[in-house]
Design a protein around this motif. Structure first.
Motif, PDB file in Angstrom:
ATOM      1  N   GLU A  21       0.370  -1.122   0.125  1.00  0.00           N
ATOM      2  CA  GLU A  21       0.000   0.414  -0.126  1.00  0.00           C
ATOM      3  C   GLU A  21       0.898   1.294   0.235  1.00  0.00           C
ATOM      4  N   VAL A  22       2.183   1.085   0.702  1.00  0.00           N
ATOM      5  CA  VAL A  22       2.399   2.622   0.805  1.00  0.00           C
ATOM      6  C   VAL A  22       3.538   3.062  -0.351  1.00  0.00           C
ATOM      7  N   LEU A  23       3.567   1.454  -1.285  1.00  0.00           N
ATOM      8  CA  LEU A  23       4.920   1.822  -1.953  1.00  0.00           C
ATOM      9  C   LEU A  23       3.711   1.983  -3.017  1.00  0.00           C
ATOM     10  N   CYS A  24       2.277   1.992  -3.156  1.00  0.00           N
ATOM     11  CA  CYS A  24       1.396   1.877  -3.867  1.00  0.00           C
ATOM     12  C   CYS A  24       1.268   3.828  -4.163  1.00  0.00           C
ATOM     13  N   ARG A  25       0.492   3.869  -3.452  1.00  0.00           N
ATOM     14  CA  ARG A  25       0.819   5.684  -2.737  1.00  0.00           C
ATOM     15  C   ARG A  25       1.962   6.076  -2.785  1.00  0.00           C
ATOM     16  N   TRP A  80       7.092   9.507  -5.575  1.00  0.00           N
ATOM     17  CA  TRP A  80       9.147   9.111  -5.934  1.00  0.00           C
ATOM     18  C   TRP A  80       9.749   8.586  -7.286  1.00  0.00           C
ATOM     19  N   ASN A  81       8.380   9.001  -8.219  1.00  0.00           N
ATOM     20  CA  ASN A  81       9.014   8.611  -9.643  1.00  0.00           C
ATOM     21  C   ASN A  81       9.557   7.268  -9.875  1.00  0.00           C
ATOM     22  N   ALA A 112      14.348   5.089   1.007  1.00  0.00           N
ATOM     23  CA  ALA A 112      13.965   6.710   0.408  1.00  0.00           C
ATOM     24  C   ALA A 112      14.941   7.260   0.617  1.00  0.00           C
ATOM     25  N   HIS A 113      15.609   7.332   1.180  1.00  0.00           N
ATOM     26  CA  HIS A 113      17.279   7.567   1.541  1.00  0.00           C
ATOM     27  C   HIS A 113      17.791   7.538   0.398  1.00  0.00           C
ATOM     28  N   LEU A 114      17.970   6.312   0.060  1.00  0.00           N
ATOM     29  CA  LEU A 114      19.018   5.106  -0.973  1.00  0.00           C
ATOM     30  C   LEU A 114      18.192   6.415  -2.903  1.00  0.00           C
ATOM     31  N   ILE A 115      17.253   6.433  -3.098  1.00  0.00           N
ATOM     32  CA  ILE A 115      17.014   6.651  -3.586  1.00  0.00           C
ATOM     33  C   ILE A 115      16.696   8.842  -3.331  1.00  0.00           C
ATOM     34  N   GLY A 116      16.843   9.112  -2.396  1.00  0.00           N
ATOM     35  CA  GLY A 116      17.379  10.334  -3.041  1.00  0.00           C
ATOM     36  C   GLY A 116      15.923  11.412  -2.636  1.00  0.00           C
ATOM     37  N   GLU A 117      14.887  10.287  -1.862  1.00  0.00           N
ATOM     38  CA  GLU A 117      13.691  11.175  -1.969  1.00  0.00           C
ATOM     39  C   GLU A 117      13.649  11.376  -0.447  1.00  0.00           C
ATOM     40  N   GLN A 118      12.228  12.196  -0.126  1.00  0.00           N
ATOM     41  CA  GLN A 118      11.804  12.623   0.579  1.00  0.00           C
ATOM     42  C   GLN A 118      10.330  11.402   1.369  1.00  0.00           C
ATOM     43  N   TRP A 119      11.123  10.983   2.863  1.00  0.00           N
ATOM     44  CA  TRP A 119       9.238   9.811   3.009  1.00  0.00           C
ATOM     45  C   TRP A 119       8.868  10.981   3.574  1.00  0.00           C
ATOM     46  N   LEU A 120       7.457  10.718   3.468  1.00  0.00           N
ATOM     47  CA  LEU A 120       6.531  11.592   3.911  1.00  0.00           C
ATOM     48  C   LEU A 120       5.340  10.627   4.856  1.00  0.00           C
ATOM     49  N   GLY A 121       5.795   9.551   5.490  1.00  0.00           N
ATOM     50  CA  GLY A 121       5.160   8.464   6.266  1.00  0.00           C
ATOM     51  C   GLY A 121       4.206   7.692   5.165  1.00  0.00           C
ATOM     52  N   PRO A 122       3.193   7.111   6.517  1.00  0.00           N
ATOM     53  CA  PRO A 122       2.741   5.857   5.327  1.00  0.00           C
ATOM     54  C   PRO A 122       2.175   6.485   4.533  1.00  0.00           C
ATOM     55  N   VAL A 123       1.405   7.452   4.784  1.00  0.00           N
ATOM     56  CA  VAL A 123      -0.110   7.517   3.862  1.00  0.00           C
ATOM     57  C   VAL A 123       0.094   9.458   3.011  1.00  0.00           C
ATOM     58  N   PRO A 124       1.271   9.775   2.412  1.00  0.00           N
ATOM     59  CA  PRO A 124       1.618  11.052   2.036  1.00  0.00           C
ATOM     60  C   PRO A 124       0.681  12.191   1.374  1.00  0.00           C
ATOM     61  N   LYS A 125       1.013  12.628   1.680  1.00  0.00           N
ATOM     62  CA  LYS A 125       0.104  14.038   0.729  1.00  0.00           C
ATOM     63  C   LYS A 125       1.161  14.618   0.136  1.00  0.00           C
ATOM     64  N   THR A 126       0.932  14.665  -1.221  1.00  0.00           N
ATOM     65  CA  THR A 126       0.802  14.996  -3.021  1.00  0.00           C
ATOM     66  C   THR A 126       2.294  16.335  -2.282  1.00  0.00           C
ATOM     67  N   VAL A 127       3.185  16.269  -2.212  1.00  0.00           N
ATOM     68  CA  VAL A 127       3.994  17.609  -2.414  1.00  0.00           C
ATOM     69  C   VAL A 127       4.017  17.824  -3.522  1.00  0.00           C
ATOM     70  N   ARG A 128       4.421  17.269  -5.658  1.00  0.00           N
ATOM     71  CA  ARG A 128       4.842  18.035  -5.709  1.00  0.00           C
ATOM     72  C   ARG A 128       3.625  18.690  -7.528  1.00  0.00           C
TER      73      ARG A 128
END
Length: 180
Positions: free
Chosen positions: A24-28, A33-34, A164-180
């Motif tokens: 569920e988290v990866l689908c979100r 994270w593109n 998230a750290h490895l791919i240089g992206e921000q971790w926004l928790g398990p239910v992210p609010k879209t920031v892009r």
């Protein structure tokens, strides 16, 4: 690392609630994270030697082979049945109900279920399980991120912040609010 969509392989078995959490988290995060999220149904017993989900996992392989665009929906429905509704997903009737809830017609679902007993589907599940083992999997969920011809393997649903750290992206928790 923005721009080019990066490939992330997600090896999972429906019998693992931890796989469901990661799923569920990866689908979100897939668009945040593109990443190109490649769902890889894997038979946990091939790794752990003890599970009862063989028919359900073969069904997912059948879906992946015939209608890969439906794999996410069917996986989610089967997880809902086993972990939220306490239904037995090892029974063909239960698998058919999940497939129909995901959007398959009764005829399509029955075709996919019959295909589960073919050598082609059995081989596909064995190959995916072998691929997970080659990456070093010792349980599920296993997530493999490929960058610059190098694979990075993560085990467990608690490793998404490290991913998230490895791919240089921000971790926004398990239910992210879209920031892009």
């Amino acid at each position: 690392m923005a721009g080019l969509r990066r490939k992330l392989e997600f090896f999972y078995d429906l019998l693992s609630p931890y796989c469901w959490l990661s799923f569920e988290v990866l689908c979100r995060y897939r668009n945040i994270w593109n990443i190109n999220l490649q769902l890889r149904p894997t038979f946990l017993a091939g790794i752990m030697k003890d599970t009862g989900s063989l028919d359900a996992m073969r069904f997912l392989c059948s879906v992946e082979m015939e209608n890969p665009e439906m794999l996410e929906k069917v996986s989610r429905e089967l997880w809902m049945r086993i972990w939220s509704q306490d239904e037995d997903i090892t029974e063909p009737k239960s698998i058919l109900i999940a497939a129909e809830k995901a959007g398959f017609s009764e005829e399509q679902a029955e075709f996919l279920l019959k295909k589960c007993s073919t050598e082609e589907v059995k081989k596909k599940l064995r190959e995916t399980t072998t691929a997970a083992c080659r990456h070093g999997a010792f349980g599920l969920p296993t997530i493999v991120f490929n960058v610059n011809k190098k694979s990075h393997m993560f085990f467990g649903s608690d490793k998404l912040e490290l991913l998230a750290h490895l791919i240089g992206e921000q971790w926004l928790g398990p239910v992210p609010k879209t920031v892009r």
